[in-house]
Scaffold this motif. Sequence first.
Motif, PDB file in Angstrom:
ATOM      1  N   ARG A  49       0.822  -1.207   0.000  1.00  0.00           N
ATOM      2  CA  ARG A  49       0.000   0.000   0.000  1.00  0.00           C
ATOM      3  C   ARG A  49       0.859   1.261   0.000  1.00  0.00           C
ATOM      4  NH1 ARG A  49      -4.827  -1.572   4.351  1.00  0.00           N
ATOM      5  NH2 ARG A  49      -5.447  -3.542   3.338  1.00  0.00           N
ATOM      6  N   TYR A  50       2.013   1.186   0.586  1.00  0.00           N
ATOM      7  CA  TYR A  50       2.866   2.373   0.689  1.00  0.00           C
ATOM      8  C   TYR A  50       3.396   2.806  -0.677  1.00  0.00           C
ATOM      9  CZ  TYR A  50       6.792   5.344   2.094  1.00  0.00           C
ATOM     10  OH  TYR A  50       7.671   6.391   2.230  1.00  0.00           O
ATOM     11  N   ILE A  51       3.752   1.849  -1.522  1.00  0.00           N
ATOM     12  CA  ILE A  51       4.332   2.204  -2.818  1.00  0.00           C
ATOM     13  C   ILE A  51       3.273   2.699  -3.801  1.00  0.00           C
ATOM     14  CG2 ILE A  51       6.271   0.637  -2.579  1.00  0.00           C
ATOM     15  CD1 ILE A  51       4.830  -1.393  -4.259  1.00  0.00           C
ATOM     16  N   LEU A  52       2.010   2.696  -3.404  1.00  0.00           N
ATOM     17  CA  LEU A  52       0.970   3.288  -4.240  1.00  0.00           C
ATOM     18  C   LEU A  52       0.773   4.770  -3.936  1.00  0.00           C
ATOM     19  CD1 LEU A  52      -1.749   0.466  -4.212  1.00  0.00           C
ATOM     20  CD2 LEU A  52       0.067   0.866  -5.877  1.00  0.00           C
ATOM     21  N   ALA A  62       4.881   9.269  -1.601  1.00  0.00           N
ATOM     22  CA  ALA A  62       6.198   9.061  -0.989  1.00  0.00           C
ATOM     23  C   ALA A  62       6.790   7.721  -1.402  1.00  0.00           C
ATOM     24  CB  ALA A  62       6.078   9.151   0.538  1.00  0.00           C
ATOM     25  N   GLY A  63       5.955   6.683  -1.442  1.00  0.00           N
ATOM     26  CA  GLY A  63       6.456   5.371  -1.830  1.00  0.00           C
ATOM     27  C   GLY A  63       6.884   5.316  -3.283  1.00  0.00           C
ATOM     28  N   GLN A  64       6.137   5.936  -4.162  1.00  0.00           N
ATOM     29  CA  GLN A  64       6.505   5.917  -5.577  1.00  0.00           C
ATOM     30  C   GLN A  64       7.751   6.758  -5.840  1.00  0.00           C
ATOM     31  OE1 GLN A  64       3.491   6.454  -8.481  1.00  0.00           O
ATOM     32  NE2 GLN A  64       2.471   4.555  -7.873  1.00  0.00           N
ATOM     33  N   GLN A  65       7.941   7.801  -5.056  1.00  0.00           N
ATOM     34  CA  GLN A  65       9.157   8.585  -5.210  1.00  0.00           C
ATOM     35  C   GLN A  65      10.377   7.770  -4.786  1.00  0.00           C
ATOM     36  OE1 GLN A  65       9.436  11.575  -6.602  1.00  0.00           O
ATOM     37  NE2 GLN A  65      11.669  11.557  -6.309  1.00  0.00           N
ATOM     38  N   SER A  80      -0.604 -11.390  -8.060  1.00  0.00           N
ATOM     39  CA  SER A  80      -1.760 -11.454  -7.177  1.00  0.00           C
ATOM     40  C   SER A  80      -1.522 -10.515  -6.008  1.00  0.00           C
ATOM     41  CB  SER A  80      -1.995 -12.879  -6.672  1.00  0.00           C
ATOM     42  OG  SER A  80      -3.056 -12.919  -5.734  1.00  0.00           O
ATOM     43  N   ASP A  81      -2.610  -9.984  -5.462  1.00  0.00           N
ATOM     44  CA  ASP A  81      -2.536  -9.129  -4.291  1.00  0.00           C
ATOM     45  C   ASP A  81      -2.690  -9.904  -2.991  1.00  0.00           C
ATOM     46  OD1 ASP A  81      -2.225  -6.843  -5.863  1.00  0.00           O
ATOM     47  OD2 ASP A  81      -4.396  -6.611  -6.105  1.00  0.00           O
ATOM     48  N   ILE A  82      -2.890 -11.210  -3.089  1.00  0.00           N
ATOM     49  CA  ILE A  82      -3.042 -12.064  -1.910  1.00  0.00           C
ATOM     50  C   ILE A  82      -1.728 -12.787  -1.676  1.00  0.00           C
ATOM     51  CG2 ILE A  82      -4.351 -13.967  -0.896  1.00  0.00           C
ATOM     52  CD1 ILE A  82      -6.657 -13.221  -2.736  1.00  0.00           C
ATOM     53  N   PRO A  83      -1.171 -12.749  -0.470  1.00  0.00           N
ATOM     54  CA  PRO A  83       0.125 -13.398  -0.228  1.00  0.00           C
ATOM     55  C   PRO A  83       0.026 -14.911  -0.291  1.00  0.00           C
ATOM     56  CG  PRO A  83      -0.808 -12.553   1.819  1.00  0.00           C
ATOM     57  CD  PRO A  83      -1.684 -12.055   0.718  1.00  0.00           C
ATOM     58  N   GLY A  84       1.148 -15.516  -0.637  1.00  0.00           N
ATOM     59  CA  GLY A  84       1.245 -16.962  -0.673  1.00  0.00           C
ATOM     60  C   GLY A  84       0.860 -17.595  -1.992  1.00  0.00           C
ATOM     61  N   ILE A  85       0.648 -16.819  -3.054  1.00  0.00           N
ATOM     62  CA  ILE A  85       0.224 -17.376  -4.341  1.00  0.00           C
ATOM     63  C   ILE A  85       1.388 -17.448  -5.321  1.00  0.00           C
ATOM     64  CG2 ILE A  85      -1.259 -16.992  -6.350  1.00  0.00           C
ATOM     65  CD1 ILE A  85      -3.371 -15.917  -4.528  1.00  0.00           C
ATOM     66  N   ASP A  86       2.155 -16.387  -5.449  1.00  0.00           N
ATOM     67  CA  ASP A  86       3.255 -16.383  -6.418  1.00  0.00           C
ATOM     68  C   ASP A  86       4.345 -15.451  -5.923  1.00  0.00           C
ATOM     69  OD1 ASP A  86       4.722 -16.983  -8.603  1.00  0.00           O
ATOM     70  OD2 ASP A  86       3.531 -15.863 -10.050  1.00  0.00           O
ATOM     71  N   PHE A 135       3.662  -8.515  -2.011  1.00  0.00           N
ATOM     72  CA  PHE A 135       4.263  -7.381  -1.310  1.00  0.00           C
ATOM     73  C   PHE A 135       4.471  -6.190  -2.242  1.00  0.00           C
ATOM     74  CE2 PHE A 135       6.443 -10.528   1.790  1.00  0.00           C
ATOM     75  CZ  PHE A 135       5.206 -10.813   2.333  1.00  0.00           C
ATOM     76  N   PHE A 136       4.268  -6.387  -3.552  1.00  0.00           N
ATOM     77  CA  PHE A 136       4.345  -5.306  -4.529  1.00  0.00           C
ATOM     78  C   PHE A 136       3.017  -5.116  -5.253  1.00  0.00           C
ATOM     79  CE2 PHE A 136       8.549  -6.984  -3.855  1.00  0.00           C
ATOM     80  CZ  PHE A 136       9.318  -5.852  -3.681  1.00  0.00           C
ATOM     81  N   GLY A 137       2.244  -6.179  -5.406  1.00  0.00           N
ATOM     82  CA  GLY A 137       0.896  -6.062  -5.931  1.00  0.00           C
ATOM     83  C   GLY A 137       0.834  -5.944  -7.439  1.00  0.00           C
ATOM     84  N   THR A 138      -0.364  -5.974  -7.942  1.00  0.00           N
ATOM     85  CA  THR A 138      -0.610  -5.915  -9.379  1.00  0.00           C
ATOM     86  C   THR A 138      -0.814  -4.491  -9.887  1.00  0.00           C
ATOM     87  OG1 THR A 138      -2.983  -6.234  -8.993  1.00  0.00           O
ATOM     88  CG2 THR A 138      -1.655  -8.210  -9.332  1.00  0.00           C
ATOM     89  N   THR A 139      -1.022  -3.536  -9.008  1.00  0.00           N
ATOM     90  CA  THR A 139      -1.337  -2.166  -9.420  1.00  0.00           C
ATOM     91  C   THR A 139      -0.109  -1.297  -9.556  1.00  0.00           C
ATOM     92  OG1 THR A 139      -3.454  -2.377  -8.269  1.00  0.00           O
ATOM     93  CG2 THR A 139      -2.765  -0.155  -8.861  1.00  0.00           C
ATOM     94  N   PHE A 140       0.916  -1.563  -8.780  1.00  0.00           N
ATOM     95  CA  PHE A 140       2.045  -0.640  -8.676  1.00  0.00           C
ATOM     96  C   PHE A 140       2.701  -0.295 -10.005  1.00  0.00           C
ATOM     97  CE2 PHE A 140       6.734  -0.594  -8.541  1.00  0.00           C
ATOM     98  CZ  PHE A 140       6.902   0.722  -8.126  1.00  0.00           C
TER      99      PHE A 140
END
Length: 325
Positions: free
Chosen positions: A113-116, A119-122, A152-158, A185-190
Motif C-alpha cells: 500500500r505504501y508504494i501506491l 512518498a512510496g513511488q518517489q 496477485s494481491d493475496i500473499p502466498g500465491i506467487d 508485497f508489490f501487488g498488481t497495481t504498482f
Amino acid sequence: MAVGDEDNISAVDDAMEEQEEQDDGYTSSTPTSTLTWISWFCSLPGHEYFCEVTEDFIEDDFNLTGLNSMVPFWKEAMEMVLDVEPDEDAAKIPDVSIVESSAEMLYGLVHQRYILGRAGQQAMLEKYEAGVFGTCPRVYCIGCNVVPCGRSDIPGIDTVKLFCPNCNDIYVPPSSRFQGVDGAFFGTTFPHLFFQNYRESAPAPFWKPPTRGAGSTSPPNPRMSPFSNPNPYGGQKRAAGYVYVPRIYGFKVSERAKCGPRMQWLRLRPESAEELEQVDWRGRWIEDDEFGSEDEDGDDPRMLEDFDDGEGDEDEESESEEEEV
C-alpha cells in the motif's frame, strides 16, 4: 603514580570493557545499535526491491485497514516492526520465529500500500532510475529498466516478478535470491500506476523506424538514429519497436506453424497516432477482408491445434470405427 601512567591504565580498562561487550554480543555506541527493524529488513539479501516504509505510515490505522485479519499475532508483529518493547504476554509465545514471519508478512502488505502513494513511488523512482531492479532480458528492449510487480494481491500465491514498460510483459528475476519474496508485497497495481504518474520514465507510446543509410545492408542502430517524441505527454524515452521474426534458411516461419510467432502481435508498436484509428476495439485492421461479418459475433472458439493437417480427424475416425465394431 605519574599522570601518564593513569591515562594508560584508563585506556586499557576501556579497551577491556569494549572487548567484553563484544564477547557478550552487545555493541554500545555503534551504528548497529540505532538500526531499526525496517532498515535491517530492507538490507537483507534478496530484499533490494523493498523501500523503507515510514513509521508514520505504519502507525496510521487507516493504512492498516483489513490487515489484522490476514496477519497472525498482529500485536506482536506490529511491536516488532516498530521496535516497541514487547509486553509480558509476548513471553508466552513458544517460538519467536512465528512472530518474525508475521512481522515480515505485515511489513510486506503495508509495503504494497505504501508504494501506491506519493512518498512510496518517489522512493521506488530513485531505485528505478538507479537500475536497482535490473533490465529487461528481452533483446529488442535494449536494456530497458524494469520494476517489480506481483501476479496477485493475496500473499502466498506467487513470487515477485519484473515488469518491462517497453514490451509490457513480466519476467522472472534473474537471481534465485528473489524466489523467496512474495509478489503480493508489490501487488498488481504498482507498475502501471507508477508509469502513469511518471510518464517521462516510460518509453514513448509510438515508435518510428530509424532510416537506413544509402546502400547499407546492416540493420539500423536505434541508438544512433535521431529521435523526437511525437507525444510529449506519453513518454520521453526511446521506444524499441523491433520484433523478432523466426526464420528457417532465410524464410519466415508461418504464423500457423507450431513454432511460429504466436506473441508477435503483442510486441508491435504503432508508428503514429493515425494507425490507432485504422483498427477496431479488438485491435483488428478495419479494412482487412480476412475478418468478415461471420467473425464479429464472437471470438473463434477453435484452438491453435486445429490448424494441424488432419491429425484430429484421424483420431475421430479411429474412435468411430471402434464404436461400430
